[in-house]
Every structure is written in structure tokens, then in C-alpha cells.
Design a protein around this motif. Structure first.
Motif, PDB file in Angstrom:
ATOM      1  N   LEU A  65     144.791  79.026 103.549  1.00  0.00           N
ATOM      2  CA  LEU A  65     144.541  79.075 104.986  1.00  0.00           C
ATOM      3  C   LEU A  65     143.051  79.001 105.310  1.00  0.00           C
ATOM      4  O   LEU A  65     142.605  78.107 106.028  1.00  0.00           O
ATOM      5  N   LEU A  66     142.253  79.920 104.766  1.00  0.00           N
ATOM      6  CA  LEU A  66     140.848  80.005 105.154  1.00  0.00           C
ATOM      7  C   LEU A  66     139.955  79.023 104.403  1.00  0.00           C
ATOM      8  O   LEU A  66     139.067  78.413 105.008  1.00  0.00           O
ATOM      9  N   SER A  67     140.157  78.871 103.108  1.00  0.00           N
ATOM     10  CA  SER A  67     139.275  77.983 102.344  1.00  0.00           C
ATOM     11  C   SER A  67     139.528  76.517 102.656  1.00  0.00           C
ATOM     12  O   SER A  67     138.589  75.735 102.848  1.00  0.00           O
ATOM     13  N   HIS A  68     140.812  76.129 102.694  1.00  0.00           N
ATOM     14  CA  HIS A  68     141.146  74.709 102.830  1.00  0.00           C
ATOM     15  C   HIS A  68     141.740  74.334 104.179  1.00  0.00           C
ATOM     16  O   HIS A  68     141.898  73.146 104.457  1.00  0.00           O
ATOM     17  N   ARG A  69     142.079  75.318 104.997  1.00  0.00           N
ATOM     18  CA  ARG A  69     142.669  75.060 106.303  1.00  0.00           C
ATOM     19  C   ARG A  69     143.839  74.069 106.186  1.00  0.00           C
ATOM     20  O   ARG A  69     143.959  73.114 106.956  1.00  0.00           O
ATOM     21  N   TRP A  96     134.405  84.944  99.442  1.00  0.00           N
ATOM     22  CA  TRP A  96     135.452  84.290  98.652  1.00  0.00           C
ATOM     23  C   TRP A  96     135.565  82.819  99.009  1.00  0.00           C
ATOM     24  O   TRP A  96     135.606  81.946  98.133  1.00  0.00           O
ATOM     25  N   VAL A  97     135.619  82.526 100.299  1.00  0.00           N
ATOM     26  CA  VAL A  97     135.783  81.146 100.764  1.00  0.00           C
ATOM     27  C   VAL A  97     134.583  80.297 100.369  1.00  0.00           C
ATOM     28  O   VAL A  97     134.734  79.159  99.896  1.00  0.00           O
ATOM     29  N   ALA A  98     133.381  80.826 100.538  1.00  0.00           N
ATOM     30  CA  ALA A  98     132.179  80.059 100.178  1.00  0.00           C
ATOM     31  C   ALA A  98     132.179  79.724  98.692  1.00  0.00           C
ATOM     32  O   ALA A  98     131.897  78.584  98.303  1.00  0.00           O
ATOM     33  N   GLY A  99     132.500  80.711  97.853  1.00  0.00           N
ATOM     34  CA  GLY A  99     132.527  80.459  96.414  1.00  0.00           C
ATOM     35  C   GLY A  99     133.563  79.427  96.034  1.00  0.00           C
ATOM     36  O   GLY A  99     133.319  78.557  95.184  1.00  0.00           O
ATOM     37  N   HIS A 100     134.727  79.492  96.682  1.00  0.00           N
ATOM     38  CA  HIS A 100     135.780  78.543  96.336  1.00  0.00           C
ATOM     39  C   HIS A 100     135.440  77.136  96.808  1.00  0.00           C
ATOM     40  O   HIS A 100     135.723  76.152  96.105  1.00  0.00           O
ATOM     41  N   PHE A 145     128.045  78.059 103.253  1.00  0.00           N
ATOM     42  CA  PHE A 145     129.149  77.244 102.772  1.00  0.00           C
ATOM     43  C   PHE A 145     130.488  77.652 103.397  1.00  0.00           C
ATOM     44  O   PHE A 145     131.521  77.074 103.066  1.00  0.00           O
ATOM     45  N   ALA A 146     130.433  78.623 104.295  1.00  0.00           N
ATOM     46  CA  ALA A 146     131.621  78.996 105.076  1.00  0.00           C
ATOM     47  C   ALA A 146     131.186  79.254 106.516  1.00  0.00           C
ATOM     48  O   ALA A 146     131.425  80.320 107.072  1.00  0.00           O
ATOM     49  N   PRO A 147     130.553  78.266 107.152  1.00  0.00           N
ATOM     50  CA  PRO A 147     130.003  78.484 108.498  1.00  0.00           C
ATOM     51  C   PRO A 147     131.064  78.778 109.545  1.00  0.00           C
ATOM     52  O   PRO A 147     130.796  79.486 110.525  1.00  0.00           O
TER      53      PRO A 147
END
Length: 279
Positions: A65-69, A96-100, A145-147
Motif C-alpha cells: 500500500l504505502l511503498s508501491h501504492r 521503512w518505505v524510503a528504504g524499500h 525518498f518518501a516525500p
């Protein structure tokens, strides 16, 4: 000055974080106490929370959901799922999302991928957490990386205070089942879930088969990792189609997290669900 000394000076040794080592060591030691306070109900709590925080919180929430939408849900439901992910103690959502996203942008690059498998199994599995590089662990740097999440006040709050969520969780567990529920529901569950999730960084870049051999990385599909991570172990599939909500593409590739997404879709709560192209 030799070329070797120039290289050495330009890349100083990474500082070892004894705080991180102490934190993870304490959880592993406390998890061992589960042997002395076993009960079937406590084990049931650990297994339930492993699924809730792992499949719903991390795999469905933080990842798909959050990393790849790869799908959308109402904002309040998105926030609730993010809180469940934060309870897994795998970092705040922005971290987490920025790292992924960096992992996908620079897969296996030894400098740009936070947990590059080319540094070895144990580095990508856990050791990278003991050597926190600023570009991956300093908020001002990794938040770039997760703006989309960093602009949201709720996610900034959750990213900063996610560890404090363990306090009400521990209180609820203690009231429901005493110390055994706390040991199993927090410490044993956390350790097992950590290593389950970390297998995707380590094992699935070393072992398994590839449905998409042309993908320019070593991602692989590993059945037993998929079982432990509710479908995330179909990692070669995921690297082929990172923005797709479904990880298991063949009929035998069981994807428990996809079942949850499909249920949300049937209830009208998940919209714009991204599916793999017809082959």
C-alpha cells in the motif's frame, strides 16, 4: 600516497551502533523466556499478532500500500493499517518505505541499496541495522525518498513515536493474560516476525527459482519464505512487477496477503488495485 590509501580514506569504516545491537539482543534474550511460560493461549496470541502485524501491517500496509501504492483505501483505513505496521517494530512508515524504495531503485548496489545482498547473507538479513549509515537512517536524508508520506503530519508523528505504541499493547496483553502474553505477544512475536521479514532481504536474493530470468537482479521465488511472510517470498515476481498488488502469480504460489487485499476489494474498500498484465 598510494591509490589504496586514497580509497581507504574516502570510505571510512562504518560506525557500529551498540544501541541497535543492545536493542535487538535484549529482544532475543527476552524471547527465550517464552520456554518457561508456555501456554497454548500465549502461543495463539503470538501467531495471531505475527499475522496481523506481519501480513496486514507490513506486507499489505507498509509494502504494497504505502511503498508501491498498488491499491488505494480510504485515508482513515490507510492510517489504521499503518499503525498496525508500526506495531511490528520494523521502523516508522517513512523510514521503512524510503528504504524499500531505495532497494528497488538500486537493487543489490552495495552503496545505494540499504540491505544489498551482494554484501552477504547476514549483512542483508540483519547486520545492516548495526551499521546505520546516515543516508538510510537520518530522517532529513531518507525522508527525501518518501516525500508523499513526509508531507503528511500523521506519518511524521507515527515515524517519530512508533515505538511508544508498544506500551499500550503491552498493557492490553498483560491485562488479558499476564506476563506470558507479554513475552509471547511482544518479544517472541517480534523476533520471529523480524527474521521472517528479513528473509526477503537475504534468502530470496540467494535461493529459489525465477519466473522472470531477464530481471537484472538476483531476486528469486522461495516457497518457504513465502509461507513465513504471507506471500512476500515470491520475490522475483515482485521485482518483475513491483507496483502490482498480487505477488503470487502461478496457481501454486500462495499469497495470503493478496487474499486480504481481495477481501477489501470485495467489500468496496480497496480501489484501483493494480494487477499483473495478462501473459
Amino acid at each position: 600516497m598510494t591509490a589504496r590509501s586514497v580509497i581507504t580514506e574516502s570510505k571510512p569504516p562504518l560506525p557500529l551502533s551498540w544501541i541497535s545491537i543492545g536493542f535487538f539482543a535484549a529482544f532475543h534474550i527476552l524471547a527465550v523466556l517464552a520456554v518457561g511460560c508456555f501456554s497454548w493461549s500465549a502461543l495463539g496470541v503470538a501467531l495471531f499478532l505475527h499475522w496481523l502485524f506481519g501480513s496486514i501491517g507490513i506486507c499489505l500496509g507498509y509494502h504494497r500500500l504505502l511503498s508501491h501504492r498498488s491499491f488505494q483505501v480510504p485515508k482513515l483505513l490507510e492510517y489504521a493499517i499503518a499503525i498496525i505496521g508500526a506495531l511490528a517494530i520494523q521502523g516508522g512508515p517513512i523510514f521503512w518505505v524510503a528504504g524499500h524504495r531505495l532497494h528497488h531503485a538500486h537493487t543489490e548496489d552495495e552503496e545505494k541499496d540499504p540491505y544489498s545482498s551482494r554484501r552477504g547473507f547476514w549483512w542483508s538479513h540483519i547486520v545492516w541495522l548495526f551499521y546505520p549509515r546516515p543516508e538510510f537512517f537520518d530522517y532529513k536524508q531518507y525522508s527525501k525518498f518518501a516525500p508523499d508520506l513526509a508531507r503528511d503530519p500523521f506519518y511524521r508523528w507515527l515515524n517519530r513515536y512508533h515505538l511508544f505504541l508498544q506500551i499500550p499493547l503491552a498493557a492490553i496483553l498483560y491485562l488479558c493474560g499476564g506476563l506470558p502474553f507479554v513475552i509471547y505477544g511482544i518479544f517472541l512475536r517480534s523476533v520471529i516476525l523480524w527474521h521472517s521479514t528479513w528473509l526477503i532481504n537475504s534468502a530470496t536474493h540467494l535461493y529459489g527459482y525465477r519466473n522472470f530470468p531477464d530481471i537484472k537482479d538476483d531476486s528469486r521465488n522461495l516457497w518457504w519464505a513465502a509461507i513465513l511472510t504471507y506471500g512476500e517470498g515470491w520475490h522475483n515476481n515482485h521485482h518483475a512487477y513491483p507496483k502490482v498488488a498480487k505477488a503470487g502469480l502461478r496457481w501454486w504460489e500462495i499469497d495470503v496477503t493478496w487474499w486480504a487485499i481481495k477481501t477489501l476489494q470485495l467489500l468496496g474498500l480497496a480501489k484501483k488495485v493494480s494487477m499483473p498484465p495478462t501473459r
